[in-house]
Design a protein around this motif. Structure first.
Motif, short mmCIF file in Angstrom:
data_model
loop_
_atom_site.label_atom_id
_atom_site.label_comp_id
_atom_site.label_asym_id
_atom_site.label_seq_id
_atom_site.Cartn_x
_atom_site.Cartn_y
_atom_site.Cartn_z
N GLN A 5 0.84 -1.20 0.00
CA GLN A 5 0.00 0.00 0.00
C GLN A 5 0.88 1.26 0.00
O GLN A 5 0.47 2.28 0.54
CB GLN A 5 -0.88 0.00 1.26
CG GLN A 5 -1.82 -1.18 1.37
CD GLN A 5 -2.96 -1.09 0.37
OE1 GLN A 5 -3.52 -0.02 0.18
NE2 GLN A 5 -3.27 -2.18 -0.29
N LEU A 6 2.06 1.16 -0.58
CA LEU A 6 2.99 2.30 -0.54
C LEU A 6 2.37 3.56 -1.13
O LEU A 6 2.46 4.64 -0.54
CB LEU A 6 4.29 1.95 -1.26
CG LEU A 6 5.35 3.05 -1.34
CD1 LEU A 6 5.72 3.57 0.04
CD2 LEU A 6 6.59 2.58 -2.08
N LYS A 7 1.73 3.43 -2.28
CA LYS A 7 1.15 4.62 -2.94
C LYS A 7 0.08 5.25 -2.04
O LYS A 7 0.03 6.47 -1.89
CB LYS A 7 0.54 4.20 -4.30
CG LYS A 7 0.03 5.37 -5.12
CD LYS A 7 1.17 6.16 -5.75
CE LYS A 7 0.70 7.24 -6.68
NZ LYS A 7 0.46 8.53 -6.04
N LYS A 8 -0.74 4.43 -1.42
CA LYS A 8 -1.80 4.93 -0.53
C LYS A 8 -1.19 5.66 0.67
O LYS A 8 -1.64 6.74 1.05
CB LYS A 8 -2.69 3.78 -0.07
CG LYS A 8 -3.83 4.22 0.84
CD LYS A 8 -4.61 3.03 1.37
CE LYS A 8 -5.77 3.45 2.24
NZ LYS A 8 -5.44 4.35 3.32
N VAL A 9 -0.14 5.06 1.27
CA VAL A 9 0.52 5.69 2.42
C VAL A 9 1.10 7.05 2.01
O VAL A 9 0.94 8.04 2.72
CB VAL A 9 1.62 4.77 3.01
CG1 VAL A 9 2.45 5.50 4.06
CG2 VAL A 9 1.00 3.51 3.62
N ALA A 56 9.43 2.33 5.52
CA ALA A 56 8.49 2.48 6.65
C ALA A 56 9.07 3.45 7.68
O ALA A 56 8.34 4.29 8.23
CB ALA A 56 8.20 1.12 7.28
N GLU A 57 10.37 3.34 7.92
CA GLU A 57 11.03 4.17 8.94
C GLU A 57 10.98 5.66 8.56
O GLU A 57 10.61 6.49 9.38
CB GLU A 57 12.48 3.71 9.10
CG GLU A 57 13.09 4.08 10.43
CD GLU A 57 14.46 3.44 10.61
OE1 GLU A 57 15.45 4.18 10.46
OE2 GLU A 57 14.51 2.23 10.88
N VAL A 58 11.34 5.96 7.31
CA VAL A 58 11.36 7.39 6.91
C VAL A 58 9.95 7.96 6.81
O VAL A 58 9.77 9.17 6.94
CB VAL A 58 12.15 7.65 5.60
CG1 VAL A 58 13.61 7.26 5.75
CG2 VAL A 58 11.52 6.98 4.39
N LEU A 59 8.94 7.10 6.60
CA LEU A 59 7.56 7.57 6.53
C LEU A 59 6.88 7.56 7.90
O LEU A 59 5.71 7.94 8.02
CB LEU A 59 6.75 6.71 5.54
CG LEU A 59 7.16 6.82 4.06
CD1 LEU A 59 6.37 5.85 3.21
CD2 LEU A 59 6.99 8.26 3.55
N ASP A 62 4.39 1.80 10.58
CA ASP A 62 4.79 0.41 10.75
C ASP A 62 4.83 -0.24 9.38
O ASP A 62 4.03 0.09 8.50
CB ASP A 62 3.78 -0.34 11.62
CG ASP A 62 3.82 0.12 13.07
OD1 ASP A 62 4.92 0.50 13.53
OD2 ASP A 62 2.77 0.11 13.73
N LEU A 63 5.73 -1.20 9.23
CA LEU A 63 5.84 -1.91 7.96
C LEU A 63 4.50 -2.54 7.57
O LEU A 63 4.16 -2.59 6.39
CB LEU A 63 6.94 -2.99 8.06
CG LEU A 63 7.20 -3.80 6.79
CD1 LEU A 63 7.58 -2.89 5.63
CD2 LEU A 63 8.29 -4.83 7.04
N GLN A 64 3.73 -2.99 8.57
CA GLN A 64 2.44 -3.63 8.29
C GLN A 64 1.45 -2.68 7.63
O GLN A 64 0.47 -3.13 7.04
CB GLN A 64 1.81 -4.18 9.58
CG GLN A 64 2.60 -5.27 10.23
CD GLN A 64 3.53 -4.73 11.32
OE1 GLN A 64 4.01 -3.61 11.25
NE2 GLN A 64 3.81 -5.55 12.31
N GLU A 65 1.67 -1.36 7.76
CA GLU A 65 0.77 -0.42 7.09
C GLU A 65 1.08 -0.32 5.61
O GLU A 65 0.23 0.04 4.81
CB GLU A 65 0.87 0.97 7.74
CG GLU A 65 0.22 1.02 9.11
CD GLU A 65 0.31 2.39 9.74
OE1 GLU A 65 -0.10 3.37 9.08
OE2 GLU A 65 0.79 2.48 10.88
N ILE A 66 2.32 -0.65 5.24
CA ILE A 66 2.71 -0.62 3.83
C ILE A 66 2.45 -1.99 3.21
O ILE A 66 1.86 -2.10 2.15
CB ILE A 66 4.20 -0.22 3.66
CG1 ILE A 66 4.40 1.21 4.17
CG2 ILE A 66 4.63 -0.33 2.20
CD1 ILE A 66 5.84 1.66 4.21
#
Length: 197
Positions: A5-9, A56-59, A62-66
């Motif tokens: 979900q990188l684009k959504k995040v 995930a860290e720079v954004l 949590d990794l689970q959100e991506i």
């Protein structure tokens, strides 16, 4: 292919691939916009899966959100732990994990690839379950997530992931319990316990 979900995040945070590229470059990670776009669409996988953790860290998520798909998440975490080179001084946890591996290995037929795969899968899931537990302790059961101009409180996504991982562990446990039940006691000899009590 990693479902993500990188684009959504990025959209939720009102950021572009260029913004993400800049944030990663601040951590001395060289990457270009087209690579990020290909990773985001799932058309290409990064050679080093650790990039997902860095993203995930720079954004600040949590990794689970991506990586919301449990199978993709477990595949990424499994590959990261396999490729990890920080194996010089073993921690207490690593020693316990080695003991678990040895115990499960003693129950299976090592000439059967499918049984060896179950041992590796169980150990990988157990390690992921531990990491998720650490995340829950560190972040708490409720996390605050930026949403546009405000923030929203929501249940830590690691809790749901931990429940799913636990379900997979329970399923595999059934296989190992059958192996334990069929294994002769006392190293193959007779069970003398009733005479020694």
């Amino acid at each position: 292919m990693v479902n993500n979900q990188l684009k959504k995040v990025l959209d939720d945070k009102k950021l572009s691939f260029s913004d993400l590229k800049r944030l990663l470059e601040e951590k001395e990670i060289k990457i270009n916009n087209s690579q990020l776009s290909l990773y985001s669409s799932g058309k290409r996988n990064p050679k080093n899966k650790k990039i997902w953790i860095e993203i995930a860290e720079v954004l600040h998520v949590d990794l689970q959100e991506i990586i919301t798909d449990i199978n993709s998440y477990l595949a990424v975490m499994g590959e990261i732990s396999e490729n990890s080179t920080e194996k010089n001084g073993k921690t207490e946890k690593e020693k316990i994990n080695d003991s678990l591996y040895q115990e499960l290995l003693s129950l299976v037929d090592e000439s059967m690839p499918s049984e060896l795969e179950k041992v590796q899968r169980y150990c990988g899931l157990a390690a992921t379950f531990e990491k998720l537990g650490e995340n829950i302790i560190e972040e708490g059961a409720v996390v605050i997530v930026p949403s546009g101009d405000s923030v929203v409180k929501k249940t830590n996504p690691a809790i749901a992931e931990q429940v799913r991982v636990n379900a997979a562990l329970i399923k595999l446990d059934e296989f190992f319990e059958e192996k334990r039940a069929s294994k002769p006691k006392n190293g193959g000899g007779k069970d003398w316990s009733k005479f020694t009590k």
